[in-house]
Design an enzyme around this catalytic site. Structure first.
Site: not given
Ligand SMILES: [Zn+2]
Lengths: 415, 490
Positions: A45, A110, A112
């Protein structure tokens, strides 16, 4: 803080970037693991964010060229990569609901900078500087080692997120095939500081007795070496009253707390380094092997973990079908390209030196003028400062492709 | 509906069936990983009963999560239900053990057929089945369990003494046990370790209960069950996917499809209990038409109660309402004569002529006295739940949350329900556990009879039929009346 230059990520600039600079072939090789398109690419995708925040999901492509064509047509502000499904995502509407499930996906992480807001004093929110980047750099070092040594994965790609964080993509076959439950377990193994947790809350990482699990013991030994510079010197976190009170809350011995508070409130000029030494001195007052000393030493280890251990956004990692921004996209606010980063030299990485899309196009013009050529551009990035970064991805993809080749040969021989 | 003719349901490998029939012990262990399908003839009837009995247990296990039962509570409730519907004893004559284990085996495989057909059903089935397996594993005695473990290859690599001492510090750090360090170390020294790929023990990894090295998890003997449970789940998941792929062939057998459809619905509303109308009142006393008002107030579940209230308010009830409520009353013990009286009085705004022409026939029909002369059963929760949004279905599913809360309060505040109870009910309804919500309301409104949270209609059983609700409520009331009477007399 550096003076902000005008950032140009206008549609014209983006289109030029996609047409002339974006390394579609490298991206294809990295996702596909082979030269000829496999399901790892064709059933993958892609999601596009268009100008005006229109979001297009469930796109899929047969080749890198098809992807490039579509990207240039839609000219998105960015695009994201999702899982490999059991059918082509673009056919989602026509396949039976049960027949459209995510099968494979890189294991992603991830990290951050915003999750570090409670422990940084230099910047806040979206801002980032070299001093607070040290937290990210410590996180990369710990995660890179842990994942490899504990889980045995080898194919790790680190990518700067373009602004204030970093992504990790793990492409080992076993990692690609992890179920959501397994991903959840792995993330939980890796997590020490839970999102939204108050900065003063005690860690809960010791299983039974006073020892840390082996994985965290290794981490804390490394983090102890950077703690003085990052937390004590650069951030000077315990200088303010709020800062040292947060520290005191993590100390289990109330007498020690009272004594330290008295000293520190009487001497407001004592630096964080002084205060850390004060705490050490308190611990040393107790006999070696005594329970007070062991407790205080354990608390100091927990404090080091608390301030420097990787803060992971668990939601991103837990689900196969979570979308993550593709490498080499452009951050719309900074104009910086999301470039791969070498984890072994992460402490030398300066986010502010990452090329912006405007800068790259300028470089391209200069190069083009000197060579006097016009026409179709395939790997124009070679002529710009984007090259070393594309090289990292190419090298990484090549290793993946080599592994698949060897695996296939082994299967051929073993008949 | 189904004739009990003998027929093969599963594969007809005659030879294999012969061999298995002649082998002395077909089921040497109580625990079963269900590796082999049943290779013998079964009747459609046996096929259905085995599955229904097992489904009862699984549905109860599933609702346990919604009812927030602790592991210990879940174990007690499940064991009790197993004793009633699916006993699996450790000791007994070989004949008895074999027949119990055969039923366990068969029921599991029939349900596989029913639950392999969608991803969601597969997931839920795996969860419930592995919980059942865990409960049995927990209850097995050590020796029996060890024999079972030895009978399978779990593919774990024993860690030798040299490797154990090499990683002593790391292993010990993740070894839980006594707070006393030396006691813990002693236990550690005698502990056996096994290596498996970490992905096989995600639960242990999640809690950092193992040492991980290059993708291998070092699992102490006492956590070995994690490997077994995980293996059970993975094994079952794969088997279900295989079954799903080969199912179309089975779909050709028109007699099995409705059974399978019916079974997979069972997870939505629990297993429909058949409340056959014997015509006799459950509690011995005959029910008269004029008693219904009072009974409705005291004993009816919300679905029947709201139909009753609608009937009183409108002096009328639409066709399906009449049918559902009428059958409910029939099973409750209202005789045909009393039913005619009840409905005639209820529809008091029409003429005798109209009543006799339009309604009387249908009432007699539902009692099996007209037309096909079938003995119609009252509708189960499952049937009411799936009947579509209407005023004769399940209010927990079909009412808006606001209307539901109003209805609950106005119906049951006299029976002890307060607005403080509503959030729990609403949350349960929102999660789609309608029968759990109804069961909780039963518990709340019968607390004065000593019914505690989690007990349901006894032994933790959930409501699966409006008549079950009413019958239990009436039973509780009668017991209380009787004991009050006794106290007066003595
Ligand atoms: Zn900063």
């Amino acid at each position: 803080m550096a003076v902000k230059e005008a950032v140009d990520t206008s549609p014209e600039v983006m289109l030029a970037f996609y047409r002339r600079l974006y390394p579609f072939k490298s991206l294809f090789n990295w996702l596909n693991h082979e030269h000829a398109p496999t399901r790892r690419f064709t059933h993958r995708e892609f999601a596009f964010t268009l100008q005006g925040d229109v979001y297009l999901r469930y796109n899929s492509f047969n080749t890198a060229e098809e992807l490039k064509k579509q990207v240039c047509q839609l000219n998105p502000t960015r695009f994201e990569i999702g899982p490999v499904y059991s059918a082509r995502p673009k056919d989602k509407k026509t396949v039976r609901p049960g027949m459209f499930t995510p099968l494979q996906r890189e294991l992603v992480f991830d990290i951050d900078m915003t999750d570090y807001d409670p422990v940084r004093t230099c910047c806040s929110g979206a801002d980032i500087c070299r001093r607070c980047w040290a937290f990210i750099s410590a996180a990369v070092q710990v995660l890179h080692t842990s994942i490899r040594e504990q889980f045995g994965y080898e194919n790790l790609l680190w990518v700067y997120s373009g602004r204030r964080g970093i992504h990790l993509w793990i492409s080992d076959k076993e990692a690609m095939e992890l179920t959501d439950d397994q991903r959840k377990a792995l993330v939980s193994w890796m997590t020490v500081i839970h999102g939204g947790q108050e900065s003063s809350k005690k860690l809960n990482v010791r299983l039974n007795a006073r020892s840390l699990p082996a994985s965290l013991q290794t981490a804390v030994e490394h983090l102890a070496t950077i703690f003085p510079e990052v937390v004590l010197s650069d951030q000077n976190l315990f200088a303010s009253e709020d800062g040292y009170e947060a520290l005191l809350e993590q100390i289990p011995d109330s007498q020690v707390v009272t004594s330290l508070r008295k000293t520190w409130s009487a001497n407001p000029s004592r630096s964080s380094e002084d205060k850390w030494l004060d705490l050490k001195a308190q611990a040393k007052k107790f006999e070696k092997g005594s329970s007070q000393r062991t407790n205080l030493t354990a608390a100091m280890e927990d404090i080091i973990l608390h301030y420097t251990y990787p803060r992971i956004d668990a939601e991103v990692s837990k689900h196969r079908n979570h979308l993550l921004k593709a490498p080499f996209c452009v951050h719309p606010k900074t104009g910086r390209v999301c470039v791969p980063v070498d984890p072994l030299h992460i402490d030398e990485f300066n986010p502010e030196s990452v090329p912006t899309v405007g800068q790259l196009l300028k470089e391209l013009d200069t190069a083009g003028r000197s060579e006097g050529e016009v026409g179709e551009h395939h790997s124009d990035w070679e002529k710009t400062s984007l090259k070393p970064y594309v090289d990292i991805l190419d090298k990484h993809a090549l290793r993946l492709m080599e592994q698949v080749r060897l695996e296939k040969r082994e299967q051929d021989v073993s008949w | 509906m189904f004739k009990s003719t003998d027929r093969k349901v599963f594969h007809d490998d005659k030879e294999l069936a012969q061999v298995t029939k002649h082998s002395p012990v077909k089921y040497p262990y109580r625990l079963n990983f269900y590796d082999r399908p049943p290779l013998y003839d079964v009747t459609v009837e046996e096929f259905e009963t085995c599955a229904l009995d097992r489904l009862r247990i699984l549905a109860e296990i599933e609702s346990s999560a919604a009812r927030n039962r602790s592991w210990e509570e879940l174990k007690t409730v499940t064991n009790k239900q197993c004793t009633n519907h699916l006993p699996l004893q450790t000791t007994g004559t070989q004949e008895l053990l074999e027949s119990q284990r055969r039923k366990d085996h068969l029921g599991h495989f029939v349900l596989r057929l029913a639950f392999c057909r969608s991803e969601d059903l597969r997931r839920r089935f795996i969860k419930a089945e592995s919980t059942l397996f865990r409960i049995r594993y927990d209850g097995d005695n050590t020796e029996e369990r060890q024999l079972f473990l030895n009978s399978r290859d779990f593919n774990w690599i024993p860690v030798d003494a040299a490797e154990k001492s090499k990683y002593r510090r790391e292993l010990l750090a993740s070894y839980s046990g006594s707070k006393n360090e030396s006691v813990r170390e002693q236990a550690f020294d005698t502990e056996r370790y096994y290596k498996v790929k970490w992905t096989r023990v995600p639960d242990l990894v999640e809690k950092r209960k193992v040492f991980l090295k290059a993708g291998w998890a070092y699992v102490p003997g006492k956590e070995q069950s994690s490997i077994v449970f995980q293996e059970f789940e993975v094994h079952l998941a794969k088997a279900l996917e295989l079954t799903a792929r080969s199912l179309p062939r089975l779909d050709e057998d028109s007699r099995l499809v409705p059974i399978l459809d019916n079974l997979s619905q069972g997870f939505l509303a629990g297993v429909p209990s058949e409340w056959s109308g014997s015509g006799e009142a459950i509690n011995g006393d005959e029910i008269k038409a004029e008693m219904v008002d009072d009974l409705a107030k005291r004993h009816f579940p919300l679905c029947m109660r709201s139909m009753h209230d609608n009937l009183r308010r409108d002096h009328h009830l639409k066709h399906f309402g009449r049918l559902n409520y009428g059958l409910f009353l029939k099973v409750l013990g209202l005789s045909i004569e009393e039913a005619v009286v009840f409905w005639r009085k209820s529809f008091d705004r029409i003429t005798d002529d109209k009543f006799n022409k339009e309604y009387k026939y249908n009432i007699r029909h539902s009692y099996g006295l007209e037309g096909k002369r079938a003995n119609y059963a009252a509708k189960s929760c499952q049937q009411l739940l799936t009947s579509g949004p209407s005023d004769h279905g399940c209010p927990y599913r079909h009412f808006s949350l606001e209307n539901l809360q109003t209805a609950l309060l106005s119906t049951y505040s006299s029976r002890g329900l307060t607005s403080a109870d509503l959030p729990e009910i609403v949350a349960t309804v929102k999660a789609g556990h309608y029968h759990v919500a109804c069961t909780r309301v039963f518990e709340m409104t019968h607390s004065s009879f000593g019914v505690k949270k989690g007990e349901g209609t006894g032994g933790g059983e959930s409501i699966t039929h409006p008549n079950q609700y009413a019958a239990k409520s009436m039973e509780l009331y009668k017991v209380q009346q009787d004991s009050a009477e006794k106290m007066l007399v003595e």
